[in-house]
Design a protein around this motif. Structure first.
Motif, short mmCIF file in Angstrom:
data_model
loop_
_atom_site.label_atom_id
_atom_site.label_comp_id
_atom_site.label_asym_id
_atom_site.label_seq_id
_atom_site.Cartn_x
_atom_site.Cartn_y
_atom_site.Cartn_z
N PHE A 47 55.35 -27.68 46.25
CA PHE A 47 54.62 -28.93 46.10
C PHE A 47 53.18 -28.79 46.57
CE2 PHE A 47 58.70 -31.73 46.43
CZ PHE A 47 59.00 -31.42 45.11
N THR A 48 52.97 -28.00 47.63
CA THR A 48 51.61 -27.77 48.11
C THR A 48 50.77 -27.10 47.02
OG1 THR A 48 52.37 -27.58 50.40
CG2 THR A 48 50.20 -26.67 49.89
N TRP A 49 51.34 -26.04 46.43
CA TRP A 49 50.66 -25.36 45.31
C TRP A 49 50.36 -26.33 44.18
CZ3 TRP A 49 53.42 -24.83 40.58
CH2 TRP A 49 52.71 -24.16 39.56
N TYR A 50 51.35 -27.11 43.81
CA TYR A 50 51.24 -28.02 42.67
C TYR A 50 50.20 -29.11 42.93
CZ TYR A 50 53.06 -31.29 39.10
OH TYR A 50 53.20 -32.14 38.03
N LEU A 51 50.24 -29.69 44.13
CA LEU A 51 49.33 -30.80 44.44
C LEU A 51 47.90 -30.33 44.67
CD1 LEU A 51 51.73 -32.84 46.75
CD2 LEU A 51 51.03 -33.42 44.42
N LEU A 52 47.74 -29.09 45.11
CA LEU A 52 46.39 -28.54 45.26
C LEU A 52 45.72 -28.26 43.92
CD1 LEU A 52 46.79 -25.98 48.20
CD2 LEU A 52 45.38 -28.03 48.19
N GLY A 53 46.54 -28.22 42.86
CA GLY A 53 45.97 -27.94 41.54
C GLY A 53 45.67 -26.48 41.31
N GLU A 54 46.28 -25.60 42.10
CA GLU A 54 46.09 -24.17 41.90
C GLU A 54 46.64 -23.77 40.51
OE1 GLU A 54 44.92 -21.59 43.84
OE2 GLU A 54 44.24 -22.86 45.48
N ARG A 55 45.94 -22.89 39.84
CA ARG A 55 46.32 -22.52 38.48
C ARG A 55 47.52 -21.58 38.41
NH1 ARG A 55 44.93 -25.25 33.91
NH2 ARG A 55 42.85 -26.13 34.11
N SER A 56 47.59 -20.64 39.36
CA SER A 56 48.59 -19.58 39.25
C SER A 56 49.40 -19.44 40.53
CB SER A 56 47.90 -18.25 38.92
OG SER A 56 47.19 -18.36 37.70
N LEU A 57 50.67 -19.04 40.35
CA LEU A 57 51.60 -18.95 41.46
C LEU A 57 52.39 -17.65 41.34
CD1 LEU A 57 53.21 -20.30 43.85
CD2 LEU A 57 54.71 -21.27 42.09
N TYR A 58 52.59 -16.98 42.46
CA TYR A 58 53.34 -15.72 42.52
C TYR A 58 54.43 -15.88 43.57
CZ TYR A 58 53.79 -10.53 42.59
OH TYR A 58 54.24 -9.21 42.50
N LEU A 59 55.68 -15.78 43.14
CA LEU A 59 56.81 -15.86 44.07
C LEU A 59 57.40 -14.47 44.24
CD1 LEU A 59 57.14 -18.58 41.98
CD2 LEU A 59 58.61 -19.20 43.87
N THR A 60 57.51 -14.02 45.48
CA THR A 60 58.07 -12.70 45.76
C THR A 60 59.28 -12.85 46.67
OG1 THR A 60 57.60 -10.52 46.73
CG2 THR A 60 56.46 -12.39 47.70
N GLY A 61 60.26 -11.97 46.46
CA GLY A 61 61.46 -12.02 47.29
C GLY A 61 62.54 -11.13 46.72
N PRO A 62 63.62 -10.93 47.46
CA PRO A 62 64.68 -10.01 47.04
C PRO A 62 65.43 -10.52 45.81
CG PRO A 62 65.36 -11.23 48.99
CD PRO A 62 63.92 -11.54 48.78
N THR A 63 66.10 -9.61 45.15
CA THR A 63 66.82 -9.95 43.93
C THR A 63 67.84 -11.05 44.16
OG1 THR A 63 68.19 -9.06 42.14
CG2 THR A 63 68.52 -8.11 44.30
N GLY A 64 67.88 -12.00 43.22
CA GLY A 64 68.89 -13.04 43.27
C GLY A 64 68.71 -14.08 44.36
N CYS A 65 67.50 -14.20 44.92
CA CYS A 65 67.30 -15.16 46.01
C CYS A 65 66.92 -16.55 45.49
CB CYS A 65 66.25 -14.66 47.00
SG CYS A 65 64.57 -14.61 46.34
N GLY A 66 66.65 -16.66 44.19
CA GLY A 66 66.37 -17.98 43.62
C GLY A 66 64.92 -18.24 43.27
N LYS A 67 64.14 -17.18 43.05
CA LYS A 67 62.72 -17.36 42.72
C LYS A 67 62.53 -18.09 41.39
CE LYS A 67 62.02 -12.88 42.86
NZ LYS A 67 63.38 -12.42 43.27
N SER A 68 63.19 -17.59 40.36
CA SER A 68 63.05 -18.21 39.04
C SER A 68 63.76 -19.55 38.98
CB SER A 68 63.61 -17.28 37.95
OG SER A 68 62.96 -16.03 37.97
#
Length: 313
Positions: A47-68
């Motif tokens: 929500f912070t990313w979304y409300l700031l109006g940032e254009r791009s987002l990168y989610l990193t984490g181990p396989t199957g942790c729920g990023k997508s």
């Protein structure tokens, strides 16, 4: 259109807090998983990313942790159109932008790719496993990650991104390559490309959340069994991080194990199978058959230590 956060995402928040979404009806809005459980910390970051109006987002984490899945579920509840592509080392920018296709009359038409459609429609474009992408291809997306217009070379069309367009990437690494050796095919990405992203690190859910997830997906499996499944998952993850196994028990695999156990439980009881046999059979179909024989034997020992020969689930 504004959505109340508390009821929309089923989290603890004041009723007065809302977030902007879209009007229902767009065909590219993903379908909700009604059993999905949001993690408040990850949602707060999003929500912070979304409300700031940032254009791009990168989610990193181990396989199957729920990023997508968290992106898909947020888009589903806010009725945001989402176009999803899985990256690979041979993926090239034209596959995202579009190309000429044969039409019914035998001529050629230029057909926009998913990235251009998302830019025009003002949706979210999600590229999974972006660290498998060739860095030179990723660098070609620099302008798009910043929300700048793109010129389609084949047609000369200049596409200006809709104000609501967002570019989202997921990866098992943070773009700096895989120093652990746990993930095959990961490539170190261009620093200038990574510099354009708001970064979020996603881990596996804590034990209480995973127990809730298992309660939702496999309520017929006893609570004691579910608790032990979660404990086993965390033990196997620790072995994976230390390089002692080549497989890990992600949340995705954990829920698969619970579902298979629930499905097979009654039939197993009628066939006289013990609980330990049922759980091991389900475990192998969820994870064990992906492991090398020696690793599988070690994983079975973990199961035996936690479960022994217990009654049917």
């Amino acid at each position: 259109m504004n959505y109340e956060i508390r009821s929309t995402f089923n989290i603890d928040a004041p009723k007065s807090v809302t977030i902007k979404g879209r009007t229902p009806g767009h065909p590219a809005v993903p379908q909700q998983d009604l059993q999905y459980i949001f993690r408040q910390s990850t949602l707060s970051d999003l929500f912070t990313w979304y409300l700031l109006g940032e254009r791009s987002l990168y989610l990193t984490g181990p396989t199957g942790c729920g990023k997508s899945s968290v992106i898909i579920e947020v888009a589903a509840r806010l009725n945001i159109p989402l176009w999803n592509v899985v990256a690979h080392s041979r993926l090239e920018t034209p596959e995202l932008i579009g190309g000429y296709r044969l039409n019914a009359g035998g001529g050629m038409d230029f057909v926009h790719g998913p990235l251009i459609i998302a830019m025009k429609e003002g949706g979210w474009f999600l590229i999974d496993e972006i660290d498998l992408l060739d860095p030179s291809t990723a660098a070609g997306l620099n302008g798009i990650a910043e929300g700048r217009p793109i010129t389609i070379p084949e047609t000369g069309e200049v596409v200006t991104a809709h104000p609501d367009f967002r570019f989202i990437a997921t990866a098992n690494s943070n773009g700096a390559g895989d120093a652990t050796g746990l993930y095959q095919g990961i490539l170190r990405q261009n620093l200038a490309f990574l510099d354009r992203f708001y970064m979020i690190e996603v881990g596996y859910p804590d034990q209480d959340i995973e127990k809730k997830i298992l309660t939702e997906v496999a309520p017929s499996v006893g609570s004691d069994i579910r608790d032990r499944m979660v404990a086993i998952a965390n033990e196997i993850r620790a072995l994976f991080v230390k390089g002692e196994t080549e497989v890990t028990l992600s949340t995705r695999t954990l829920t698969r194990w619970a579902r298979i156990t629930a499905f097979q439980g009654r039939a197993a009881a009628s066939q006289g199978m013990s609980n330990g046999e049922t759980l091991t059979k389900a475990f192998d179909r969820a994870l064990g058959f992906r492991a090398e024989p020696d690793t599988r034997t070690a994983l079975h020992a973990v199961l035996q230590r936690h479960f022994g020969d217990r009654r049917s689930p």
